[in-house]
Each structure stands twice: as structure tokens, then as C-alpha cells.
Design a protein around this motif. Structure first.
Motif, PDB file in Angstrom:
ATOM      1  N   SER A 508       0.787  -1.055  -0.209  1.00  0.00           N
ATOM      2  CA  SER A 508       0.205   0.052  -0.158  1.00  0.00           C
ATOM      3  C   SER A 508       0.893   1.218   0.170  1.00  0.00           C
ATOM      4  O   SER A 508       0.260   2.441  -0.148  1.00  0.00           O
ATOM      5  CB  SER A 508      -0.872   0.092   1.195  1.00  0.00           C
ATOM      6  N   ASP A 509       2.273   1.013   0.329  1.00  0.00           N
ATOM      7  CA  ASP A 509       2.937   2.322   0.433  1.00  0.00           C
ATOM      8  C   ASP A 509       3.934   2.412  -1.002  1.00  0.00           C
ATOM      9  O   ASP A 509       4.729   3.575  -0.919  1.00  0.00           O
ATOM     10  CB  ASP A 509       3.983   2.202   1.587  1.00  0.00           C
ATOM     11  N   MET A 510       3.868   1.307  -1.556  1.00  0.00           N
ATOM     12  CA  MET A 510       4.684   1.360  -2.851  1.00  0.00           C
ATOM     13  C   MET A 510       4.340   2.617  -3.785  1.00  0.00           C
ATOM     14  O   MET A 510       3.069   2.732  -3.986  1.00  0.00           O
ATOM     15  CB  MET A 510       4.617   0.114  -3.686  1.00  0.00           C
ATOM     16  N   GLY A 511       5.240   3.447  -4.126  1.00  0.00           N
ATOM     17  CA  GLY A 511       4.914   4.496  -4.997  1.00  0.00           C
ATOM     18  C   GLY A 511       4.693   5.712  -4.425  1.00  0.00           C
ATOM     19  O   GLY A 511       4.506   6.966  -5.041  1.00  0.00           O
ATOM     20  N   LYS A 512       4.566   5.408  -3.171  1.00  0.00           N
ATOM     21  CA  LYS A 512       4.421   6.788  -2.132  1.00  0.00           C
ATOM     22  C   LYS A 512       5.606   6.995  -1.355  1.00  0.00           C
ATOM     23  O   LYS A 512       6.279   6.169  -1.141  1.00  0.00           O
ATOM     24  CB  LYS A 512       3.124   6.608  -1.164  1.00  0.00           C
ATOM     25  N   TRP A 513       6.026   8.568  -1.171  1.00  0.00           N
ATOM     26  CA  TRP A 513       7.194   8.816  -0.610  1.00  0.00           C
ATOM     27  C   TRP A 513       6.866  10.067   0.317  1.00  0.00           C
ATOM     28  O   TRP A 513       5.917  10.709   0.415  1.00  0.00           O
ATOM     29  CB  TRP A 513       8.319   9.159  -1.746  1.00  0.00           C
ATOM     30  N   GLY A 514       7.709  10.151   1.212  1.00  0.00           N
ATOM     31  CA  GLY A 514       7.820  11.370   2.393  1.00  0.00           C
ATOM     32  C   GLY A 514       6.162  11.316   2.934  1.00  0.00           C
ATOM     33  O   GLY A 514       5.784  10.576   3.719  1.00  0.00           O
TER      34      GLY A 514
END
Length: 568
Positions: A508-514
Motif C-alpha cells: 500500500s506504500d509502494m509508489g508513495k514517498w515522504g
């Protein structure tokens, strides 16, 4: 390659590079605390710069012995090692006189099945490492990082903001031993959002040290024992829960294994730093280690008097030197926390028995706060919500139940250890019983058994088994004469399941940053940070919970929420 570089009289193998987080970070934290140079909760990049310089210095050294050999690179180190270490041989046997009867030439030829296994396992291992690295580059926010958000990150940061080591009045856990947290804090808070990069580097150090110890015990006749240790660790579900997170249990396990390896190499300085931080890493760790070492030493004395053969890694023959170094380092590493716990709670090891040293603890002058602190202590000390009890039947069943989920993805031991534990625990117990029947005393195996036994009668939380579990892996892999096809297949399955589990946990966090991965309450704290700085405020801000790792201002929590948050 096992790479060493001498820093004066300090020789650091590349696998022990994470130890420099503690050597650099701990004094740097105190420096920034008392110079009040991190009043906004953001630390200087100097710690990272120093660490990077040391990493380059060590990494640029010429190649030494193979990583899997576990041997020192120089003749001087070898000479020092022979004074304190005997690897996988009975005590008294000359290190220079190998037992040729028990050491046949290594067979490094791989059949087609083994080639397939190593190819497939390496690909899956790289996938696991890739997921872990990506997860490590994101800020703390996961459910598994609850303790980080509650106090590992929150409390050191609040102290930096306040510029004071005095007790934070609403935080019972501020009376814990926190030297590991303080040592890593200058690295965590050097970025805009608190990071967990040190834990990633320490994890790679853990793998490297485990490889060195496994290979040293296996000797040259089983050259693949070390690489197998890498796959077993990466395929362990219990470790996968914390790989890529900000939690500190794997870092603490690294400190223990690294201290063993440093002593094996005759490196007293690194061993002292590593064991001292390990010893004082948790509130009740000192008592647990002392009881463990006492029980282990008693078993060793009985074995010696019964004329048993002592085998394994013999670590120390100069207890006075070791004790002197440990004592000197402990005064610096643990001294401030012990004094603080005594001053506020009249006990050196809160949450153990607050007030037992007298009725002069600083919090005791406030009856409601004192009562709240005592309740917090009772909750922590009386917490025994893990496991199925301590009866004989429960003990028999726990060998299986530790490995498997019972309630969703978890079990009553917190979370399952997984398939690799099941693969290794049977052979480990077989080798241990075999040694005992032959009147042999395997030092590391007995140590693991003692730790496991004490764990059974205390918390029964699976993450507190990391140290003995790693010893189980190291000892078992070093003693397996041949790895069967079935074991190869099961290990491959374990790696595959672990890769799936990690992907499920982090997809669910893949492709999300910071900021994108943060929880709503953390984003609210970031907005408050901006307003706080824009209006040049300096007052405390009321916050509803203990969970304030992202606050860059002094927080006040008025709502009692035991055991962490006490009334004041």
C-alpha cells in the motif's frame, strides 16, 4: 570480502561498521542536547558526515580474508585471537593443530538441483532485500512501528527540543534505559522527516556478522554454511515483521552477535562498545543478562567439574580487562539513565519496583503522579498476556505454535517466527541432546537454551527470542554435514512466503514517498510545526496522545493513558 581498516589501535571489519553509529551518535546526542542546537527537533548532519567518512575509510581498505572464513586478516589479529578463542574444537587443543580426521576437504561442486536452488533463492533474496530497502526509506508510520512512535523516537526528540535531560512529566517510559535510542537519534532526526536508515544498515551488519560466525564455526569444509545463514535470516518471518521498520530488536540482536565476533577477533574496544550498548539496551535487560550469564556460568562450572568436554567458541580468558572496560563504558552509557531513574522513581531500573530505595523519589511528592507511575510499573511488570501458560503441555506445544499464526496473521506469542525456525530448531535440539549424551558442553548452544528457558518463564513474546534464535541458526548451519534436498526446498518455500508477506505488508506504500505515507495525525503535527515556527512560538502545545514523533515543538500530554502516559 571481509575488510578491515585500523583506526589507530582500533581495527574495524566492514561487517561491524554499524557499531560506529553508537560510537559517533551517543556523544553527539549529548553535545546537541546541552548546546541546544537541535531545539527544532532536527539534528546536525555532522553525525552522518562522520559516519560516511569512517565508512569510506574502512571500505577503501585492501581486501582481506573471505567473508565466510571469519578469520582475522592480519597475523597480529590472528595472534590476538588465539589468546581468547577456540573455534569449534575442544578446549586445550592447539589452534594450530587442526583435526584432519574430522575436517575432510570441502566439496564445492554443485549438482543441478543445488544450482537451481541457489539461483532461485538468490533471486527471491534480492526481491526481499529490495522490498526492505524501499520500506526503510519511508518515514515511520506502520502499525509495527508502534513503540517507535510512542517513545523510541518521540522522547529523544522531545529532550532535544527542550534542551534538557530532566524527566518529561507525562511519560513513564522516559525513565527507561534509552542509550540505544539516544545514540541513533542524531541520525534519525538529521532529515526533514525522521528516518530509519540506521536500522537498515544495522540489519545488513547483523547478516554479515551472522555469516562470519557461522563460517568460523563451520570451518573450510562447509563453505556454503555462511551463505545459507543469509537465506535463513531473510526467510525468517519473525525477522520480516521488523525488517524495513524503525524497531530496535534486530539492532539489539546485532550488538550481541557483533560483540561475540569482536571478541573472537580479539578486538576488545569494539566488543566493549557492542556489549555495553546491548547490556543497557532495555529497561530490564541488565537483570536478564545477569541472570542468564549466572545460569550459564553455573552450568559451565558443573560441566568442568564433571570433566565434560567444552566445545564451541571460547571467548574470554581475561575477565579483569573485560570487566574494567565494561564498567568504564557503562558509567558513560548507562550512568545518566540510572541516576535519573533513581532521582525520580527511587529505583535504578524503572519499571522495576519504583520507590524501593526509599520515599524520596522526586515524583513521590506528587501523590497522584506517584500513584499513576506505580500503576504503570505494575502494568509493565505484571504483563503476561503472551503465550499459553507455563505448564508442561504448553511447553511441548509452544515449539510448534511459535511458528504458525493463530489469530489472523498473529499468534499468542505476538507474531509467528515462521518456517525457517521450524527447519532449524529440530536439528539444533538433536545436536544439543547428542552433545550432552556424549558429555560435551557446547558453549553457544547451552547459552541459547538458557536464554530460551528464562524467556519461557517471563514475557513469552516472540521478538525477545531473536538472540537465541540467531544462535540456533548459526550453530545448526555450522554443524550440518550435508543439506538435504528437502531442506533446500523448504528454505526456498520459506523465502517465497516471506517475499509475499513483505509485499503484502508494504504494497500500500509502494509508489508513495515522504509525507504521502504518513497517518493523518502525523500530517496534523507537520502542519502545527509550520504554524509554530511561523509565529515564533516557544510554549508547550497540548497534544492528546503520547504519539508525537513528528512534533518539532515541546508537547504536553494531560490525559492519563497507562502504561505509557501518566497523570501529572
Amino acid at each position: 570480502m571481509a575488510i578491515h581498516r585500523s583506526l589507530g589501535k582500533i581495527t574495524t571489519p566492514l561487517s561491524h561498521l554499524p557499531t560506529w553509529f553508537f560510537i559517533i551518535g551517543y556523544p553527539m546526542y549529548w553535545l546537541q542536547l546541552y548546546t541546544h542546537t537541535a531545539s527544532d527537533g532536527v539534528t546536525s548532519p555532522v553525525s552522518w558526515i562522520l559516519f560516511g567518512i569512517i565508512a569510506i575509510f574502512i571500505g577503501s581498505a585492501g581486501p582481506g580474508s573471505s567473508l565466510v572464513s571469519g578469520a582475522p586478516d592480519s597475523s597480529a589479529a590472528l595472534s590476538a585471537t588465539r589468546k581468547v578463542v577456540s573455534i569449534n574444537r575442544p578446549i586445550g587443543q592447539s589452534p594450530s593443530a587442526p583435526d584432519t580426521k574430522s575436517s575432510p576437504p570441502a566439496d564445492t561442486q554443485l549438482n543441478n538441483y543445488e544450482k537451481f536452488f541457489w539461483t532461485a533463492a538468490s533471486v527471491i533474496a534480492l526481491i526481499i532485500i529490495g522490498i526492505v530497502v524501499i520500506a526503510s526509506l519511508k518515514p515511520i508510520h506502520l502499525l509495527q512501528e508502534y513503540d517507535c512512535l510512542q517513545y523510541h523516537y518521540t522522547l529523544p526528540r522531545q529532550h532535544l527540543i527542550l534542551g534538557s535531560f530532566a524527566h518529561i512529566p507525562w511519560a513513564a517510559d522516559d525513565l527507561f534505559l534509552l542509550p540505544v535510542d539516544f545514540a541513533l537519534a542524531p541520525f534519525w532526526f538529521a532529515t526533514l522527516l525522521p528516518n530509519k536508515i540506521p536500522q537498515l544498515i544495522i540489519f545488513f551488519g547483523l547478516i554479515s556478522v551472522a555469516v562470519r560466525l557461522t563460517s568460523a564455526l563451520a570451518t573450510e569444509r562447509r563453505p556454503l554454511a555462511g551463505p545459507l545463514a543469509v537465506l535463513v535470516i531473510l526467510g525468517t518471518h519473525g525477522f520480516g515483521i521488523q525488517m524495513g521498520t524503525g524497531m530496535l530488536d534486530l539492532a539489539i540482536a546485532y550488538l550481541f552477535l557483533a560483540s561475540l565476533d569482536s571478541l573472537r577477533l580479539g578486538n576488545w574496544f569494539l566488543a566493549g562498545v557492542e556489549f555495553t550498548f546491548f547490556f543497557w539496551s532495555k529497561p530490564l535487560m541488565p537483570l536478564g543478562v545477569m541472570i542468564t550469564m549466572g545460569a550459564w556460568a553455573l552450568c559451565l562450572v558443573i560441566a568442568r567439574r564433571s570433566h565434560w568436554q567444552i566445545t564451541g567458541i571460547v571467548i574470554l580468558n581475561n575477565w579483569k580487562k573485560a570487566l574494567g572496560l565494561f564498567t568504564a563504558l557503562s558509567v558513560v552509557v548507562a550512568g545518566p539513565f540510572i541516576v535519573k531513574s533513581i532521582y525520580y522513581a527511587a529505583t535504578p531500573f524503572f519499571p522495576l519496583a519504583p520507590g524501593f530505595m526509599g520515599t524520596w523519589g522526586n515524583i513521590q511528592i506528587h501523590p497522584l503522579s506517584w500513584h499513576s507511575l506505580q500503576q504503570a510499573s505494575q502494568l509493565w511488570m505484571g504483563s503476561n498476556s503472551y503465550g499459553h501458560g507455563q505448564g508442561l503441555l504448553s511447553f511441548i506445544k509452544h515449539w510448534w505454535l511459535l511458528a504458525v499464526p493463530e489469530k489472523g496473521v498473529n499468534n499468542t506469542f505476538d507474531y509467528p517466527l515462521g518456517l525457517t525456525y521450524l527447519l532449524m530448531i529440530g536439528p539444533f535440539l538433536f545436536f544439543l541432546v547428542k552433545d550432552i549424551l556424549r558429555r560435551k558442553f557446547p558453549l553457544l548452544s547451552v547459552l541459547a537454551a538458557v536464554i530460551w528457558g528464562l524467556w519461557w518463564f517471563t514475557a513469552q513474546q516472540s521478538r525477545f527470542l531473536y538472540v537465541p534464535l540467531l544462535i540456533v541458526f548459526i550453530v545448526t548451519l555450522s554443524r550440518l554435514e550435508k543439506v538435504s534436498r528437502g531442506l533446500f526446498l523448504c528454505l526456498l518455500i520459506s523465502l517465497f512466503l516471506e517475499a509475499l508477506s513483505l509485499w503484502g505488508a508494504h504494497k500500500s506504500d509502494m509508489g508513495k514517498w515522504g509525507v504521502d505515507v504518513l497517518r493523518t495525525q502525523d500530517k496534523q503535527l507537520l502542519e502545527l510545526n509550520l504554524r509554530y515556527r511561523e509565529h515564533f512560538l516557544s510554549n508547550y502545545i497540548d497534544w492528546p496522545s503520547h504519539d508525537a514523533a513528528y512534533a518539532q515543538f515541546p508537547v504536553m500530554v494531560h490525559k492519563e493513558n497507562l502504561p505509557h502516559t501518566i497523570f501529572f
